[in-house]
Design a protein around this motif. Structure first.
Motif, mmCIF file in Angstrom:
data_model
loop_
_atom_site.group_PDB
_atom_site.id
_atom_site.type_symbol
_atom_site.label_atom_id
_atom_site.label_comp_id
_atom_site.label_asym_id
_atom_site.label_seq_id
_atom_site.Cartn_x
_atom_site.Cartn_y
_atom_site.Cartn_z
ATOM 1 N N PRO A 280 -11.904 3.833 5.726
ATOM 2 C CA PRO A 280 -11.527 4.053 4.328
ATOM 3 C C PRO A 280 -10.378 3.147 3.918
ATOM 4 C CG PRO A 280 -10.733 5.836 5.724
ATOM 5 C CD PRO A 280 -11.604 4.989 6.581
ATOM 6 N N ARG A 281 -10.232 2.983 2.626
ATOM 7 C CA ARG A 281 -9.159 2.130 2.114
ATOM 8 C C ARG A 281 -7.797 2.708 2.467
ATOM 9 N NH1 ARG A 281 -10.293 -1.582 -2.075
ATOM 10 N NH2 ARG A 281 -12.526 -1.775 -2.504
ATOM 11 N N ARG A 282 -6.886 1.815 2.790
ATOM 12 C CA ARG A 282 -5.539 2.240 3.149
ATOM 13 C C ARG A 282 -4.645 2.282 1.919
ATOM 14 N NH1 ARG A 282 -3.544 -1.683 7.600
ATOM 15 N NH2 ARG A 282 -4.521 -3.206 6.214
ATOM 16 N N ARG A 283 -3.444 2.798 2.130
ATOM 17 C CA ARG A 283 -2.488 2.922 1.046
ATOM 18 C C ARG A 283 -1.977 1.548 0.639
ATOM 19 N NH1 ARG A 283 -0.625 8.000 0.375
ATOM 20 N NH2 ARG A 283 1.295 7.226 -0.554
ATOM 21 N N PRO A 284 -1.358 1.431 -0.559
ATOM 22 C CA PRO A 284 -0.842 0.125 -0.987
ATOM 23 C C PRO A 284 0.185 -0.425 -0.003
ATOM 24 C CG PRO A 284 -0.874 1.678 -2.811
ATOM 25 C CD PRO A 284 -1.177 2.463 -1.589
ATOM 26 N N MET A 285 0.289 -1.732 0.042
ATOM 27 C CA MET A 285 1.202 -2.414 0.958
ATOM 28 C C MET A 285 2.640 -2.265 0.471
ATOM 29 S SD MET A 285 1.016 -6.376 2.188
ATOM 30 C CE MET A 285 -0.652 -6.116 2.786
ATOM 31 N N THR A 286 3.540 -2.202 1.410
ATOM 32 C CA THR A 286 4.966 -2.113 1.106
ATOM 33 C C THR A 286 5.641 -3.443 1.419
ATOM 34 O OG1 THR A 286 5.417 -1.246 3.318
ATOM 35 C CG2 THR A 286 4.969 0.363 1.574
ATOM 36 N N TYR B 167 -3.681 0.861 -5.927
ATOM 37 C CA TYR B 167 -3.150 1.809 -6.896
ATOM 38 C C TYR B 167 -1.884 2.454 -6.344
ATOM 39 C CZ TYR B 167 -7.739 1.324 -9.011
ATOM 40 O OH TYR B 167 -8.870 0.820 -9.585
ATOM 41 N N SER B 168 -0.941 2.698 -7.234
ATOM 42 C CA SER B 168 0.302 3.349 -6.825
ATOM 43 C C SER B 168 0.052 4.837 -6.630
ATOM 44 C CB SER B 168 1.383 3.126 -7.890
ATOM 45 O OG SER B 168 0.949 3.632 -9.136
ATOM 46 N N LEU B 169 0.249 5.325 -5.406
ATOM 47 C CA LEU B 169 -0.009 6.714 -5.060
ATOM 48 C C LEU B 169 1.294 7.407 -4.719
ATOM 49 C CD1 LEU B 169 -3.131 6.166 -2.761
ATOM 50 C CD2 LEU B 169 -3.104 6.764 -5.179
ATOM 51 N N PRO B 170 1.322 8.737 -4.824
ATOM 52 C CA PRO B 170 2.547 9.455 -4.433
ATOM 53 C C PRO B 170 2.804 9.343 -2.932
ATOM 54 C CG PRO B 170 0.785 10.983 -4.970
ATOM 55 C CD PRO B 170 0.301 9.630 -5.368
ATOM 56 N N GLY B 171 3.956 9.835 -2.503
ATOM 57 C CA GLY B 171 4.358 9.702 -1.105
ATOM 58 C C GLY B 171 3.514 10.530 -0.158
ATOM 59 N N LEU B 172 3.856 10.400 1.153
ATOM 60 C CA LEU B 172 3.089 11.117 2.172
ATOM 61 C C LEU B 172 3.335 12.616 2.141
ATOM 62 C CD1 LEU B 172 3.605 8.629 5.142
ATOM 63 C CD2 LEU B 172 1.575 8.877 3.700
ATOM 64 N N ASP B 173 4.462 13.046 1.564
ATOM 65 C CA ASP B 173 4.763 14.471 1.505
ATOM 66 C C ASP B 173 4.179 15.144 0.267
ATOM 67 O OD1 ASP B 173 6.302 13.035 -0.205
ATOM 68 O OD2 ASP B 173 8.144 14.204 0.100
ATOM 69 N N PHE B 174 3.324 14.440 -0.471
ATOM 70 C CA PHE B 174 2.743 15.006 -1.686
ATOM 71 C C PHE B 174 1.479 15.782 -1.335
ATOM 72 C CE2 PHE B 174 -0.153 14.751 -5.326
ATOM 73 C CZ PHE B 174 0.643 15.290 -6.321
ATOM 74 N N THR B 175 1.311 16.956 -1.928
ATOM 75 C CA THR B 175 0.146 17.801 -1.692
ATOM 76 C C THR B 175 -0.699 17.823 -2.962
ATOM 77 O OG1 THR B 175 1.408 19.176 -0.177
ATOM 78 C CG2 THR B 175 -0.650 20.093 -1.029
ATOM 79 N N TYR B 176 -1.947 17.447 -2.838
ATOM 80 C CA TYR B 176 -2.847 17.444 -3.985
ATOM 81 C C TYR B 176 -3.339 18.862 -4.249
ATOM 82 C CZ TYR B 176 -2.949 12.371 -3.620
ATOM 83 O OH TYR B 176 -2.601 11.046 -3.583
ATOM 84 N N MET C 97 3.199 -7.342 -7.119
ATOM 85 C CA MET C 97 2.331 -8.266 -6.389
ATOM 86 C C MET C 97 1.374 -7.529 -5.463
ATOM 87 S SD MET C 97 4.975 -11.296 -5.366
ATOM 88 C CE MET C 97 5.807 -12.291 -6.604
ATOM 89 N N PHE C 98 1.800 -6.364 -4.959
ATOM 90 C CA PHE C 98 0.964 -5.608 -4.034
ATOM 91 C C PHE C 98 0.019 -4.647 -4.761
ATOM 92 C CE2 PHE C 98 5.107 -6.246 -1.761
ATOM 93 C CZ PHE C 98 4.669 -7.303 -0.986
ATOM 94 N N GLU C 99 0.079 -4.614 -6.090
ATOM 95 C CA GLU C 99 -0.808 -3.750 -6.865
ATOM 96 C C GLU C 99 -1.899 -4.531 -7.579
ATOM 97 O OE1 GLU C 99 1.629 -1.591 -9.543
ATOM 98 O OE2 GLU C 99 2.731 -0.497 -7.977
#
Length: 240
Positions: free
Chosen positions: A8-14, A53-62, A34-36
């Motif tokens: 699956p696609r990974r999170r945006p690059m930092t 796409y800009s996503l919330p952090g790892l501690d975010f619960t959907y 540039m990373f978006e």
């Protein structure tokens, strides 16, 4: 990757991941935008594509967090969430909606004019719609018939074999064509005027008569160059 398929696609690059020696190394000023942008970011060898796409952090619960009931796994194991049965009015009965058409008609007949009077009428005259069985609405109300639908008329197979419907359609089309031709002739007819009338009925041509003084009308010629009167008449008739 496993089995030649990307995951699956990974999170945006930092910024930390775009360091020296990587495919997305940048020189100069580095911006997060540039990373978006999927047109600027480069693919990494042996890794699945990045999600730009800009996503919330790892501690975010959907999802929605319910503070009163969300007790986690312990509550799910130790408590069985059951739905309380609704109160029924009895077998075969249900609450029908209000019949506002009948109530409005009755309120007008009773002399209600304001909204408050209409509200009081609705409160004391609560009229509900009748529960009609929609499955039996098509059954005809015939005294000597208990159940069933009326039989449809028989198919005119002889008319179908003889192409009767085609002939009827052709007759209608021919009649329609005749009517269109008659209407077109009426539209093509041009109303005549004086010019068209004179073209078909030209006026008679008037004979030209030269003007002679009155004193010379009875004067006879002094010379006669014709040998006889018959030759003179013949010459005059040829000139006219």
């Amino acid at each position: 990757m496993a089995g030649g398929k990307a995951g699956p696609r990974r999170r945006p690059m930092t910024l930390a991941e775009a360091g020296p020696g990587t495919e997305n190394e940048r020189l100069g000023v580095i911006r997060l935008s540039m990373f978006e942008n999927p047109l600027i970011i480069k693919h990494e060898v042996g890794k699945p594509l990045r999600n730009c796409y800009s996503l919330p952090g790892l501690d975010f619960t959907y999802g929605m967090y319910v503070h009163k009931r969300d007790g986690g796994v312990a509550e799910a194991i130790g408590h069985w969430d059951s739905i309380k049965p609704r109160k029924s009015l009895g077998p075969g009965k249900k609450v029908m909606p209000r019949d506002f058409l009948t109530m409005d008609r009755g309120a007008v007949k009773a002399g209600c004019t304001t909204a408050r009077e209409f509200g009081l009428y609705y409160k004391f005259m609560d009229i509900r719609l009748k529960d009609e069985n929609r499955f039996l609405s098509w059954v005809p109300k015939i005294p000597d018939m208990t159940f069933g639908r009326p039989a449809r008329p028989s198919t005119p197979i002889y008319d179908i074999i003889q192409h009767r419907y085609k002939e009827m359609w052709m007759e209608r089309q021919r009649a329609r064509t005749r009517v269109q031709k008659i209407e077109k002739k009426k539209l093509d007819q041009v109303r005549g005027n004086r010019t068209t009338y004179l073209r078909t009925h030209p006026p008679p041509v008037k004979e030209e008569s030269f003007w002679h003084p009155a004193r010379f009308e009875k004067a006879e010629p002094h010379l006669s160059t014709f040998p006889d009167p018959e030759a003179r008449e013949k010459a005059l008739s040829a000139s006219h």
